[in-house]
Design an enzyme around this catalytic site. Structure first.
Site, short mmCIF file in Angstrom:
data_model
loop_
_atom_site.label_atom_id
_atom_site.label_comp_id
_atom_site.label_asym_id
_atom_site.label_seq_id
_atom_site.Cartn_x
_atom_site.Cartn_y
_atom_site.Cartn_z
N ASN A 118 0.81 -1.12 -0.11
CA ASN A 118 0.05 0.09 0.03
C ASN A 118 0.74 1.25 0.00
O ASN A 118 1.98 1.11 0.43
CB ASN A 118 -0.87 -0.06 1.16
N VAL A 119 0.16 2.29 -0.50
CA VAL A 119 1.10 3.63 -0.53
C VAL A 119 0.34 4.57 0.16
O VAL A 119 0.60 5.76 0.18
CB VAL A 119 1.22 4.14 -2.19
N ASP A 120 -0.44 4.33 1.12
CA ASP A 120 -1.19 5.11 1.76
C ASP A 120 -0.72 5.59 3.11
O ASP A 120 -1.24 6.44 3.94
CB ASP A 120 -2.77 4.39 2.21
N HIS A 135 5.93 -0.51 -2.89
CA HIS A 135 5.64 0.28 -3.96
C HIS A 135 5.70 1.93 -3.37
O HIS A 135 5.07 2.74 -4.39
CB HIS A 135 4.07 0.13 -4.28
N CYS A 194 9.44 21.28 -9.54
CA CYS A 194 10.21 21.19 -8.54
C CYS A 194 10.37 22.62 -7.83
O CYS A 194 10.81 23.42 -8.66
CB CYS A 194 11.59 20.39 -8.70
N CYS A 197 14.63 23.11 -8.54
CA CYS A 197 15.40 23.13 -9.58
C CYS A 197 14.43 23.44 -10.85
O CYS A 197 15.06 23.81 -12.08
CB CYS A 197 16.20 21.84 -9.80
ZN LIG Z 1 14.40 19.34 -8.49
#
Ligand SMILES: [Zn+2]
Length: 216
Positions: A118-120, A135, A194, A197
């Site tokens: 899970n990515v939660d 993941h 980002c 950058c």
């Molecule tokens: Zn960056």
């Protein structure tokens, strides 16, 4: 002669339909050294849908691939619009009894580890430590140019500012955190770069077509 105590409830009988017999699970836990491998099912009660369960999204959802994401600005706009909307659900999700039970087993020294698909981030929110996130996690964002990591809530705030009034009604939310939106609903959603950058930002999750980092 002593008699063995009898259970008032037999774990193998009288189970309501669809209930798992937890006897063997309890036996395994008692001896310790158990590794927990969790998937989407543990988070459904926190309001995060499963791919396959009732209301599952596999049929109507084609997950973003790494190749599409990196090659196409249009694909990234689509991804971030859907993910930004989905984050309103994901960001609100709280651990449920399942996550708390795993954390409690860990505190008692019964587990050798927790690995989750899970990515939660809900295992950690429940108090589990040293969780291996197979993941990745939607909690973090990574820049594909400079490699800087930043918190998702910071990106959510920037996306909110860049897309004032963006509030389409999604057909559903997927386990990987994005909402079902049509191209029309995505519209001219603005992606932000980002802050360090100006590079391309990607959630720190493993996309389809991408490999799990070796150290993981
Ligand atoms: Zn960056």
């Amino acid at each position: 002669m002593r008699t063995r105590p009898t259970l008032s409830w037999s774990p193998t009988e009288d189970l309501p339909p669809g209930t798992t017999d937890l006897g063997p699970v309890a036996d395994a836990l008692r001896s310790g050294g158990v590794l927990v491998l969790s998937g989407a099912g543990i988070s459904t009660e926190s309001g995060i849908p499963d791919y396959r369960g009732e209301g599952g999204s596999l049929s109507r959802h084609t997950p973003m691939t790494y190749q599409d994401f990196t090659a196409s600005a249009r694909a990234r706009r689509r991804y971030w619009a859907r993910s930004h909307l989905g984050w309103r659900t994901f960001g609100r999700a709280r651990p449920n009894a399942g996550h708390r039970a795993v954390a409690a087993f860990e505190r008692r020294g019964l587990l050798s580890g927790v690995i989750t698909q899970n990515v939660d981030g809900l295992h950690q929110a429940a108090g589990s430590e040293g969780v291996v996130e197979l993941h990745g996690s939607l909690d973090r964002v990574v820049c594909l140019s400079c490699g800087a990591f930043s918190p998702r809530r910071e990106l959510a705030r920037r996306l909110e500012q860049a897309n004032e009034g963006f509030a389409p009604v999604a057909a559903g939310i997927n386990p990987d955190g994005d909402a079902d939106l049509t191209d029309e609903q995505v519209g001219d959603f603005r992606v932000v770069p980002c802050a360090v950058c100006g590079g391309i930002l990607k959630p720190d999750v493993v996309f389809f077509g991408e490999t799990v980092p070796p150290q993981t």
